[in-house]
Design an enzyme around this catalytic site. Structure first.
Site, mmCIF file in Angstrom:
data_model
loop_
_atom_site.group_PDB
_atom_site.id
_atom_site.type_symbol
_atom_site.label_atom_id
_atom_site.label_comp_id
_atom_site.label_asym_id
_atom_site.label_seq_id
_atom_site.Cartn_x
_atom_site.Cartn_y
_atom_site.Cartn_z
ATOM 1 N N ARG A 82 82.758 -79.708 -0.999
ATOM 2 C CA ARG A 82 81.548 -78.760 -1.093
ATOM 3 C C ARG A 82 81.750 -77.216 -0.797
ATOM 4 O O ARG A 82 80.767 -76.702 -0.432
ATOM 5 C CB ARG A 82 80.224 -79.445 -0.629
ATOM 6 C CG ARG A 82 79.882 -80.854 -0.985
ATOM 7 C CD ARG A 82 78.499 -81.151 -0.499
ATOM 8 N NE ARG A 82 78.006 -82.432 -1.075
ATOM 9 C CZ ARG A 82 78.076 -83.526 -0.597
ATOM 10 N NH1 ARG A 82 78.656 -83.688 0.794
ATOM 11 N NH2 ARG A 82 77.746 -84.686 -1.237
ATOM 12 N N LYS A 126 82.360 -64.347 -9.402
ATOM 13 C CA LYS A 126 82.590 -65.159 -10.762
ATOM 14 C C LYS A 126 83.788 -66.005 -10.568
ATOM 15 O O LYS A 126 84.781 -65.466 -10.152
ATOM 16 C CB LYS A 126 82.368 -64.783 -12.135
ATOM 17 C CG LYS A 126 81.211 -64.183 -12.440
ATOM 18 C CD LYS A 126 81.382 -63.672 -13.863
ATOM 19 C CE LYS A 126 79.744 -63.035 -14.100
ATOM 20 N NZ LYS A 126 79.989 -62.375 -15.725
ATOM 21 N N GLU A 175 89.826 -52.607 -18.202
ATOM 22 C CA GLU A 175 88.361 -52.753 -17.416
ATOM 23 C C GLU A 175 87.984 -51.503 -16.716
ATOM 24 O O GLU A 175 86.884 -51.377 -16.638
ATOM 25 C CB GLU A 175 88.635 -53.852 -16.571
ATOM 26 C CG GLU A 175 88.548 -55.391 -17.248
ATOM 27 C CD GLU A 175 87.447 -55.786 -17.543
ATOM 28 O OE1 GLU A 175 86.346 -55.144 -17.469
ATOM 29 O OE2 GLU A 175 87.518 -56.842 -18.393
ATOM 30 N N LYS A 223 81.782 -51.755 -10.025
ATOM 31 C CA LYS A 223 81.330 -53.248 -10.231
ATOM 32 C C LYS A 223 80.560 -53.766 -9.041
ATOM 33 O O LYS A 223 79.838 -54.412 -9.275
ATOM 34 C CB LYS A 223 82.558 -53.906 -10.333
ATOM 35 C CG LYS A 223 82.248 -55.487 -10.661
ATOM 36 C CD LYS A 223 83.405 -56.354 -11.224
ATOM 37 C CE LYS A 223 82.852 -57.828 -11.548
ATOM 38 N NZ LYS A 223 83.897 -58.515 -12.017
ATOM 39 N N GLU A 248 73.647 -62.269 -12.759
ATOM 40 C CA GLU A 248 73.513 -61.833 -14.185
ATOM 41 C C GLU A 248 72.203 -62.149 -14.851
ATOM 42 O O GLU A 248 72.462 -62.615 -15.999
ATOM 43 C CB GLU A 248 74.973 -62.219 -14.811
ATOM 44 C CG GLU A 248 75.062 -61.793 -16.130
ATOM 45 C CD GLU A 248 76.644 -62.247 -16.676
ATOM 46 O OE1 GLU A 248 76.957 -61.661 -17.886
ATOM 47 O OE2 GLU A 248 77.351 -63.114 -16.123
ATOM 48 N N ARG A 288 73.355 -56.680 -14.392
ATOM 49 C CA ARG A 288 74.919 -57.020 -14.294
ATOM 50 C C ARG A 288 75.381 -57.057 -15.736
ATOM 51 O O ARG A 288 76.744 -57.263 -16.133
ATOM 52 C CB ARG A 288 74.904 -58.276 -13.583
ATOM 53 C CG ARG A 288 76.301 -58.733 -13.387
ATOM 54 C CD ARG A 288 76.715 -59.760 -12.253
ATOM 55 N NE ARG A 288 78.357 -60.296 -12.228
ATOM 56 C CZ ARG A 288 78.755 -60.642 -11.298
ATOM 57 N NH1 ARG A 288 77.924 -61.099 -10.147
ATOM 58 N NH2 ARG A 288 79.934 -61.165 -11.399
ATOM 59 N N ASN A 317 79.418 -56.565 -19.155
ATOM 60 C CA ASN A 317 79.888 -57.431 -20.343
ATOM 61 C C ASN A 317 80.186 -56.366 -21.470
ATOM 62 O O ASN A 317 80.486 -56.809 -22.633
ATOM 63 C CB ASN A 317 78.591 -58.246 -20.993
ATOM 64 C CG ASN A 317 78.385 -59.449 -19.788
ATOM 65 O OD1 ASN A 317 79.473 -59.837 -19.152
ATOM 66 N ND2 ASN A 317 77.293 -59.690 -19.571
ATOM 67 N N HIS A 362 82.859 -57.087 -24.000
ATOM 68 C CA HIS A 362 83.398 -58.666 -23.938
ATOM 69 C C HIS A 362 82.853 -59.424 -24.846
ATOM 70 O O HIS A 362 83.355 -60.653 -25.084
ATOM 71 C CB HIS A 362 82.773 -58.980 -22.436
ATOM 72 C CG HIS A 362 83.720 -58.507 -21.408
ATOM 73 N ND1 HIS A 362 83.923 -56.895 -21.264
ATOM 74 C CD2 HIS A 362 84.595 -59.278 -20.372
ATOM 75 C CE1 HIS A 362 84.839 -56.606 -20.024
ATOM 76 N NE2 HIS A 362 85.261 -57.988 -19.586
ATOM 77 N N HIS A 422 85.997 -61.485 -25.780
ATOM 78 C CA HIS A 422 86.124 -62.592 -25.747
ATOM 79 C C HIS A 422 86.429 -63.540 -26.963
ATOM 80 O O HIS A 422 87.362 -64.543 -26.858
ATOM 81 C CB HIS A 422 85.116 -63.407 -24.756
ATOM 82 C CG HIS A 422 85.086 -63.127 -23.388
ATOM 83 N ND1 HIS A 422 83.866 -63.239 -22.630
ATOM 84 C CD2 HIS A 422 85.980 -62.689 -22.427
ATOM 85 C CE1 HIS A 422 84.288 -63.016 -21.445
ATOM 86 N NE2 HIS A 422 85.501 -62.775 -21.199
ATOM 87 N N HIS A 471 93.854 -60.237 -21.649
ATOM 88 C CA HIS A 471 92.536 -60.110 -21.520
ATOM 89 C C HIS A 471 92.221 -58.562 -21.655
ATOM 90 O O HIS A 471 91.016 -58.305 -22.508
ATOM 91 C CB HIS A 471 92.083 -60.681 -20.213
ATOM 92 C CG HIS A 471 90.397 -60.388 -20.064
ATOM 93 N ND1 HIS A 471 89.291 -60.859 -20.548
ATOM 94 C CD2 HIS A 471 89.906 -59.481 -19.278
ATOM 95 C CE1 HIS A 471 88.272 -60.397 -20.036
ATOM 96 N NE2 HIS A 471 88.438 -59.677 -19.255
#
Length: 359
Positions: free
Chosen positions: A108, A130, A172, A222, A232, A236, A240, A243, A247, A262
């Site tokens: 956990r 993330k 980025e 960031k 998000e 936030r 993106n 992206h 993506h 990426h």
């Protein structure tokens, strides 16, 4: 504990301090097949790591999957990890994403520290909380938000990178410039990236110092966005930019067996989304042209045809930012003028893909 980002001048001292601040009975270091060869030797003799156990997973994003995740869980369990253990993720975004998810879910949740070893991971994947893995060919389909205890950034590891990996991270950084300030955007376009291309030549120290300052500024962009909107829900989504299409390009390339990095996918996505920004939000054409020219110069292009559009659109529909099956974009009205939650129809997206192919 909220994550703390250290722009490290002395990696051994900074890592020892971070470990001492984390509750731990055992220390585990997660590497992939590349970082165990190129990066682990740089730190393995540190006194603070003398009893650490190393777990190594296959490299590349193709292995950011449930099989690798299960392997990490199994190794932690077999080697006696407890809820009081600490894991250090030493690698690029694939390692920090998967390792963060493994640490967040084992018992956990155990403490973890990210030491990103690629430019991309330094400015993107290691900051913001993330974590996750890919599933059914879809990027980051399963994961959780959970901050590492520390992120330690040290440009020592950039000497292990090839030029393509440096370019991937720089994309980025360019995104961060576009969503922040004119000066940052201009500095990024004017930085002599080609000076980092020849690993056999000694790179000018002034160039490296300037890059380190730019990395620090990029991480700060960031951090500032994430601090305002950690989960998000609102701003936030600025992160993106590039992206939604990016993506789709990245997953499409994986499906075709010709994977692209990426950052290259994001660079191509930014071309499309800058076009949509100009059409929908009046992004200045001169800035669009300058940015697209920069991307074309350093990143080239990706071979797609109009026959690929349906598959690319289908991939965009799977994007986690969408609601009710509507493709949702973050666009720009200008440098730093962020327009979130922009719904764009498929015909406009096809026009943007035309621009990408022909522009």
């Amino acid at each position: 504990m909220e994550q703390r980002v250290i722009i490290s001048g002395n990696l051994q001292e900074d890592l020892a301090m971070a470990i001492s601040e984390c509750d731990h009975d055992k220390i585990f270091v997660l590497t992939d097949e590349h970082t165990v060869i190129h990066c682990w030797p740089l730190i393995k003799d540190y006194l603070c790591l003398k009893d650490a156990s190393v777990i190594t997973i296959p490299a590349t994003d193709a292995h950011k999957d449930i099989q690798s995740l299960m392997y990490v869980w199994e190794q932690l369990s077999r080697q006696g990890a407890t809820r009081h253990s600490c894991m250090i993720n030493l690698g690029g975004g694939m390692v920090t994403d998967l390792g963060g998810f493994a640490a967040s879910t084992f018992k956990r949740g155990i403490n973890f520290i990210n030491i990103p070893t690629t430019l991309l991971a330094m400015v993107d994947a290691s900051v913001g909380g993330k974590t996750g893995i890919n599933l059914n060919g879809l990027k980051n389909e399963v994961g959780v938000f959970n901050d590492p205890d520390y992120v330690i950034l040290n440009t020592l590891f950039l000497k292990t990178l090839d030029y393509e990996n440096i370019l991937s991270g720089y994309a980025e950084m360019l995104k961060h410039g576009l969503i922040s300030f004119n000066k940052m955007w201009a500095d990024l376009l004017n930085f002599p990236l080609e000076a980092l291309s020849d690993k056999d030549a000694s790179i000018d120290n002034d160039i490296l110092k300037k890059l380190q300052l730019m990395v620090g500024a990029s991480v700060k962009v960031k951090e500032n966005v994430v601090e305002v909107d950690p989960y998000e829900q609102n701003m936030r989504k600025a992160l993106n930019f590039g992206h939604t299409v990016g993506h789709a390009f990245e997953t499409f390339s994986l499906r075709k067996g010709q994977p692209i990095q990426h950052g290259f996918a994001v660079a191509y996505g930014m071309i499309c989304e800058l076009y949509l920004s100009a059409v929908r939000c009046q992004f200045p054409m001169n800035m669009l042209r300058q940015t697209v020219a920069f991307i074309r110069t350093y990143y080239g292009t990706m071979d797609i045809t109009c026959k690929d559009y349906p598959e690319l659109l289908e991939l965009m529909h799977h994007d986690k930012k969408n609601t009710a099956g509507v493709i949702n974009f973050t666009l720009l009205g200008n440098i730093g003028d962020i327009q979130i939650n922009q719904v764009v129809g498929e015909e406009d997206i096809k026009e943007a893909l035309d621009f990408f192919r022909e522009g």
